[in-house]
Motif scaffolding. Sequence first.
Motif, PDB file in Angstrom:
ATOM      1  N   ALA A  92      27.775  46.521   3.962  1.00  0.00           N
ATOM      2  CA  ALA A  92      28.379  45.709   2.905  1.00  0.00           C
ATOM      3  C   ALA A  92      28.017  46.191   1.509  1.00  0.00           C
ATOM      4  CB  ALA A  92      27.990  44.230   3.066  1.00  0.00           C
ATOM      5  N   GLY A  93      27.535  47.430   1.402  1.00  0.00           N
ATOM      6  CA  GLY A  93      27.199  47.982   0.099  1.00  0.00           C
ATOM      7  C   GLY A  93      25.906  47.452  -0.494  1.00  0.00           C
ATOM      8  N   ASN A 119      20.915  52.815  11.362  1.00  0.00           N
ATOM      9  CA  ASN A 119      21.148  51.369  11.226  1.00  0.00           C
ATOM     10  C   ASN A 119      22.183  51.052  10.151  1.00  0.00           C
ATOM     11  OD1 ASN A 119      18.902  50.029  13.029  1.00  0.00           O
ATOM     12  ND2 ASN A 119      17.867  51.668  11.909  1.00  0.00           N
ATOM     13  N   GLY A 120      23.265  51.839  10.148  1.00  0.00           N
ATOM     14  CA  GLY A 120      24.413  51.532   9.318  1.00  0.00           C
ATOM     15  C   GLY A 120      24.249  51.756   7.833  1.00  0.00           C
ATOM     16  N   GLY A 121      23.266  52.574   7.433  1.00  0.00           N
ATOM     17  CA  GLY A 121      23.051  52.823   6.019  1.00  0.00           C
ATOM     18  C   GLY A 121      23.057  54.295   5.688  1.00  0.00           C
ATOM     19  N   ALA A 240      15.930  44.461  -1.549  1.00  0.00           N
ATOM     20  CA  ALA A 240      17.373  44.540  -1.313  1.00  0.00           C
ATOM     21  C   ALA A 240      18.088  43.430  -2.057  1.00  0.00           C
ATOM     22  CB  ALA A 240      17.667  44.441   0.187  1.00  0.00           C
ATOM     23  N   ASN A 241      19.352  43.656  -2.392  1.00  0.00           N
ATOM     24  CA  ASN A 241      20.110  42.690  -3.187  1.00  0.00           C
ATOM     25  C   ASN A 241      21.136  41.930  -2.347  1.00  0.00           C
ATOM     26  OD1 ASN A 241      21.845  44.825  -2.777  1.00  0.00           O
ATOM     27  ND2 ASN A 241      22.559  44.949  -4.898  1.00  0.00           N
ATOM     28  N   PHE A 242      20.693  41.383  -1.218  1.00  0.00           N
ATOM     29  CA  PHE A 242      21.605  40.628  -0.368  1.00  0.00           C
ATOM     30  C   PHE A 242      21.256  39.153  -0.357  1.00  0.00           C
ATOM     31  CE2 PHE A 242      18.103  41.602   2.523  1.00  0.00           C
ATOM     32  CZ  PHE A 242      17.914  40.414   3.211  1.00  0.00           C
TER      33      PHE A 242
END
Length: 254
Positions: A92-93, A119-121, A240-242
């Motif tokens: 999700a960026g 892991n998707g990054g 992280a910015n989630f």
Amino acid sequence: MAGHSKWANIQHRKGRQDKARAKLFSKLSKEITIASKMGGPDPDMNPRLRLAVANAKGQSMPKDNIERAIKKGQGGDVEEYFEIRYEGFGPAGVGLIVEASTDNKNRAASDVRAAFSKNGGNLGETGSVSFMFDQVGEIRFPLSIGDEEAVLEAAIEAGAEDVTQEEGSEDEEGEHVIFCAREDLAEVSEALEGRFGEAKSANIIWRPQNLIEVDGDKAATLMKLMEALEDLDDVSNVYANFDISEDEMGKLAS
């Protein structure tokens, strides 16, 4: 910071708190040893060591462990550690900043890159993520020190810039989180500890300017990435910015 606190709550709900605590003690010991080696064994003369010891005490780390870590830093066979920052993107960026202390730069870089790719990054260049964060001082106190208004008033008087509250889990108390300019951390922390007693932690952290809402499969993959990074021995901190909703957190922890 929302990303960090959400992650901690998910870890707790999954029953990984014992493993996470052991990992935390290991990282705290490592920081104490590095600080002792770099600036000497006296916390009064070594600001970095004073901060490391205060954080260890705030996490209820046994006194014997702290003293052993300080002594280890004075030994002749202590490895030379390098402090490195990695930046990358998750599902999700979401932007991630990974701080590492390592005695082997190649190993650390390889392990961090592998954690991202599996892991998707993907690992980015230095500066590709950090511009979305502010480096600030963060001081944490348990909610029991006082109500929100009293803490806010004291924080403003001490020179802080912002105060938030974070809810705890079923058997862990929530926290007052106080933010200040990074160069004011020692002064603000000292003033607040004079009023409320010892802080739970006081650190320079990366605070996201904005948060990205994540849910579903992307949230699950992001948590796996966070877990993989934090499980690396060389990694000290992950930011992280989630943001994840309470409903989504419940699904992830089940």
